[in-house]
Enzyme design. Structure first.
Site, PDB file in Angstrom:
ATOM      1  N   ASN A  39       1.346  -0.915  -0.115  1.00  0.00           N
ATOM      2  CA  ASN A  39      -0.109  -0.073   0.303  1.00  0.00           C
ATOM      3  C   ASN A  39       1.099   0.885   0.241  1.00  0.00           C
ATOM      4  O   ASN A  39       1.923   1.289  -0.820  1.00  0.00           O
ATOM      5  CB  ASN A  39      -1.661  -0.373   1.352  1.00  0.00           C
ATOM      6  CG  ASN A  39      -1.161  -0.521   2.530  1.00  0.00           C
ATOM      7  OD1 ASN A  39      -0.182  -1.346   2.983  1.00  0.00           O
ATOM      8  ND2 ASN A  39      -1.499   1.117   3.110  1.00  0.00           N
ATOM      9  N   ASP A  40       0.723   2.197   0.941  1.00  0.00           N
ATOM     10  CA  ASP A  40       1.150   3.364   0.509  1.00  0.00           C
ATOM     11  C   ASP A  40       2.582   3.983  -0.234  1.00  0.00           C
ATOM     12  O   ASP A  40       3.391   2.615   0.894  1.00  0.00           O
ATOM     13  CB  ASP A  40       1.107   4.100   2.173  1.00  0.00           C
ATOM     14  CG  ASP A  40       0.307   4.698   2.485  1.00  0.00           C
ATOM     15  OD1 ASP A  40      -1.665   4.034   2.314  1.00  0.00           O
ATOM     16  OD2 ASP A  40      -0.163   4.669   3.768  1.00  0.00           O
ATOM     17  N   TRP A  64      -3.659  -7.222   3.367  1.00  0.00           N
ATOM     18  CA  TRP A  64      -2.865  -5.966   4.310  1.00  0.00           C
ATOM     19  C   TRP A  64      -2.447  -7.930   5.606  1.00  0.00           C
ATOM     20  O   TRP A  64      -3.350  -8.041   5.782  1.00  0.00           O
ATOM     21  CB  TRP A  64      -4.384  -4.983   4.538  1.00  0.00           C
ATOM     22  CG  TRP A  64      -3.200  -3.727   5.423  1.00  0.00           C
ATOM     23  CD1 TRP A  64      -2.374  -3.368   4.860  1.00  0.00           C
ATOM     24  CD2 TRP A  64      -3.501  -3.896   6.888  1.00  0.00           C
ATOM     25  NE1 TRP A  64      -1.844  -2.109   5.714  1.00  0.00           N
ATOM     26  CE2 TRP A  64      -2.924  -2.876   7.194  1.00  0.00           C
ATOM     27  CE3 TRP A  64      -4.124  -5.196   8.257  1.00  0.00           C
ATOM     28  CZ2 TRP A  64      -2.436  -2.784   8.758  1.00  0.00           C
ATOM     29  CZ3 TRP A  64      -3.515  -4.443   9.508  1.00  0.00           C
ATOM     30  CH2 TRP A  64      -2.871  -3.164   9.382  1.00  0.00           C
ATOM     31  N   PHE A  99       4.110   1.444  10.175  1.00  0.00           N
ATOM     32  CA  PHE A  99       2.735   1.957   9.112  1.00  0.00           C
ATOM     33  C   PHE A  99       3.844   3.191   8.822  1.00  0.00           C
ATOM     34  O   PHE A  99       5.189   3.531   8.802  1.00  0.00           O
ATOM     35  CB  PHE A  99       1.645   3.047   9.833  1.00  0.00           C
ATOM     36  CG  PHE A  99       0.990   1.849  10.235  1.00  0.00           C
ATOM     37  CD1 PHE A  99       1.006   0.059  10.295  1.00  0.00           C
ATOM     38  CD2 PHE A  99      -0.308   2.327  11.048  1.00  0.00           C
ATOM     39  CE1 PHE A  99      -0.265  -0.627  10.730  1.00  0.00           C
ATOM     40  CE2 PHE A  99      -1.799   1.837  10.743  1.00  0.00           C
ATOM     41  CZ  PHE A  99      -1.169  -0.065  11.003  1.00  0.00           C
ATOM     42  N   SER A 100       2.658   3.707   7.259  1.00  0.00           N
ATOM     43  CA  SER A 100       3.870   4.827   6.862  1.00  0.00           C
ATOM     44  C   SER A 100       4.217   6.063   7.808  1.00  0.00           C
ATOM     45  O   SER A 100       4.579   6.502   8.280  1.00  0.00           O
ATOM     46  CB  SER A 100       2.654   5.550   5.867  1.00  0.00           C
ATOM     47  OG  SER A 100       2.180   4.599   5.338  1.00  0.00           O
ATOM     48  N   ASP A 170       2.081   8.636  10.490  1.00  0.00           N
ATOM     49  CA  ASP A 170       1.700   9.086   9.209  1.00  0.00           C
ATOM     50  C   ASP A 170       3.185  10.719   8.675  1.00  0.00           C
ATOM     51  O   ASP A 170       2.819  10.922   8.258  1.00  0.00           O
ATOM     52  CB  ASP A 170       1.385   8.996   7.568  1.00  0.00           C
ATOM     53  CG  ASP A 170       0.321   8.184   8.201  1.00  0.00           C
ATOM     54  OD1 ASP A 170       0.744   6.632   8.482  1.00  0.00           O
ATOM     55  OD2 ASP A 170      -0.598   8.066   7.885  1.00  0.00           O
TER      56      ASP A 170
HETATM   57  C1  FRU Z   1      -3.034   4.713   4.542  1.00  0.00           C
HETATM   58  C2  FRU Z   1      -2.600   4.218   5.396  1.00  0.00           C
HETATM   59  C3  FRU Z   1      -1.897   5.225   6.894  1.00  0.00           C
HETATM   60  C4  FRU Z   1      -1.116   4.132   7.467  1.00  0.00           C
HETATM   61  C5  FRU Z   1      -0.692   3.255   7.116  1.00  0.00           C
HETATM   62  C6  FRU Z   1      -1.089   1.494   7.598  1.00  0.00           C
HETATM   63  O1  FRU Z   1      -3.170   4.120   3.410  1.00  0.00           O
HETATM   64  O2  FRU Z   1      -3.867   3.671   6.288  1.00  0.00           O
HETATM   65  O3  FRU Z   1      -2.542   5.727   7.038  1.00  0.00           O
HETATM   66  O4  FRU Z   1      -0.147   4.418   8.094  1.00  0.00           O
HETATM   67  O5  FRU Z   1      -2.320   3.069   5.621  1.00  0.00           O
HETATM   68  O6  FRU Z   1      -0.708   0.595   5.741  1.00  0.00           O
END
Ligand code: FRU
Length: 502
Positions: A39-40, A64, A99-100, A170
């Site tokens: 993802n991100d 995920w 996480f991000s 994030d």
């Molecule tokens: C956005 C998000 C972020 C988080 C990440 C987790 O897509 O929800 O806020 O850090 O994905 O994978």
């Protein structure tokens, strides 16, 4: 460097299974995960002569899971080379996921990753997992990273007391001209997940941080929690990008998760952004969690996850990866609008030029050599007089059973996208419509197609629309239609395969 068991396991899994992902099943010039789930975009930066792009990553399955950071490097943002997984959840502050976050070169030459460490706390009444979220750092050499013993470097004790500690994530870092660091972090205002805001922090060295202010807060008109904030100056204007969750459909914004751009001023002393204008960043379905960086030649380049959390069921089971990045885009501000252009490096991949000038489109038209699924294709429409047509349609990824369409209705200045006939079997949103600037029936569309996606740059990047499509690759016809008469210029290039490799 000491590697944790979790990181060793991820890297071993990559080594043993990565080769299974046949390159023919990847897009040509859009980054996909080495294996498993992406993802991100994270840690988008220039370091030691390479662009580095990390990403939210679960290597072990196409879903995920406890978040790792995948890693790829490139000289031109198109030829990506995969590096071993960079981070795994393996310390107390990040035991359930990394996480991000973002990255920067420290003044002493090391590469710093600033990310959110999460630990599971409980489950709420809707069965959502609640995570405690705090900010951590790791330093490394562009391939191997060591987590800092002093983690977390930012935690809940440093932020306003009305915070929602389950939504604090994030961090996006940047360096000021004087060599000190700043970051913005997304935060939920209350326990009911109804509002988001962006917090602002500063640091002398990247390791010791202090809370400065709440940079900007959601007034309720732009979704709930704001994820993945970014803040920078561009062409004399301050820009905030953030990805709100659960936006309500209004004339200004489409519903769901998306990315919004806010333009305004910055009161540096107060640490407050003064918003003046806001806009949708991408009008398609699949665009989320942007991150930007400054290239060595001074361009502000943005990349995003080419996916939507709400439509994640619309994938193709036979593809051994899940998740793609968009093509990186060059940003500028013109007349208080965010303008996006595909990175200019893409032109180096162009081959097999085909040009048509002033073709008359009336009824259905198929043009010789205008076909394919990895293309850089520009079309420009010129009506001989306004009102000479009321509907123009272009279909791509067409075969007997499939097509995806873009419809333009000049009288309403309305553009429509529809992938319901792309081969989907899931009943999720497959269409979007929005309004473009009135040009009396003229329109310019630049389509970047890449096997499973289409990015459409409208009127030289005034608006962009990004959508994935999982139509069989053999469906590669392109077809035009006009209900009256319009003249069309076409410029088409095939794109060479930059061959993503390890
Ligand atoms: C956005 C998000 C972020 C988080 C990440 C987790 O897509 O929800 O806020 O850090 O994905 O994978």
């Amino acid at each position: 460097m000491n590697y944790s068991q979790s990181l060793i396991k991820a890297r071993k899994y990559e080594e043993e299974n990565g080769e299974r992902v046949d390159p023919i099943l990847r897009p040509l010039y859009h980054l996909t995960p080495y294996i498993g789930w992406m993802n991100d975009p994270n840690g988008f930066s220039w370091y030691n002569g390479y662009y580095h792009l990390f990403y939210q990553y679960y290597p072990f399955a196409k879903k995920w899971g406890p978040m790792h950071w995948g890693h790829a490097v490139s000289k031109d943002l198109l030829h990506w080379e995969f590096k071993p997984a960079a981070l795994a959840p393996d310390t107390v502050p990040d035991e359930d996921g990394c996480f991000s976050g973002s990255a920067i070169e420290l003044n002493d030459g090391r590469h710093l990753l600033l990310y959110t460490g999460v630990t599971e706390v409980s489950t709420d009444e809707y069965q959502r997992t609640l995570y405690s979220q705090i900010q951590c750092v790791a330093v490394g050499d562009g391939e191997n990273y060591e987590k800092y013993d002093g983690n977390p470097v930012i935690d809940q004790t440093m932020i306003p007391s009305d915070t929602n500690s389950y939504d604090f994530r994030d961090p996006k870092i940047w360096k000021e001209a004087d060599g000190t660091y700043r970051c913005v972090v997304a935060n939920g205002v209350d326990k009911d997940f109804t509002h988001g805001r962006v917090l602002y922090f500063s640091s002398e060295d990247g390791f010791h941080w202090k809370y400065v202010s709440t940079l900007l807060e959601n007034d309720g008109s732009m979704g709930k929690m704001w994820e993945c904030p970014d803040f920078f100056e561009l062409d004399g204007t301050y820009v905030m990008l953030m990805s709100p969750q659960d936006v309500l459909q209004t004339p200004r914004f489409n519903c769901g998760n998306q990315t919004i751009c806010i333009l305004g001023d910055f009161d540096e002393e107060a640490g407050k952004m003064i918003p003046k204008a806001d806009m949708t960043v991408d009008y398609g379905i699949d665009f989320y969690a942007t991150q930007t960086m400054l290239t060595p030649d001074g361009r502000r380049v943005m990349i995003a996850w080419m996916q939507n959390w709400d439509t994640i069921k619309y994938t193709e089971q036979s593809i051994p990866w899940l998740g793609m990045m968009t093509l990186p885009r060059e940003l500028s501000i013109v007349n208080e609008r965010l303008i996006q252009k595909p990175i200019r490096e893409i032109e180096e991949l162009r081959t097999h030029e085909v040009v048509y000038k002033h073709v008359v489109v009336g009824e259905t038209l198929v043009l010789d050599a205008i076909r394919g699924r990895s293309l850089d294709l520009t079309i420009e429409l010129y009506p001989e007089s306004f009102g000479s047509y009321t509907k123009f349609e272009m279909r791509f990824a067409v075969d007997e059973h499939h097509y995806t369409s873009i419809v333009y209705r000049p009288r309403e200045n309305r553009l429509e996208f529809d992938r319901s006939n792309s081969g989907t079997r899931v009943a999720v949103m497959h269409d979007r419509h929005f309004f473009v600037r009135n040009r009396n029936g003229q329109l310019k569309l630049r389509l970047l197609l890449d096997r499973y996606s289409s990015e459409v740059f409208i009127n030289d990047g005034e608006q962009v629309m990004t959508n994935v499509l999982y139509t069989p690759l053999s469906a590669d016809n392109i077809w035009f239609y006009c209900d009256g008469k319009v003249l069309m210029d076409v410029e088409k290039y095939e794109l060479m395969d930059p061959a993503q490799k390890r």
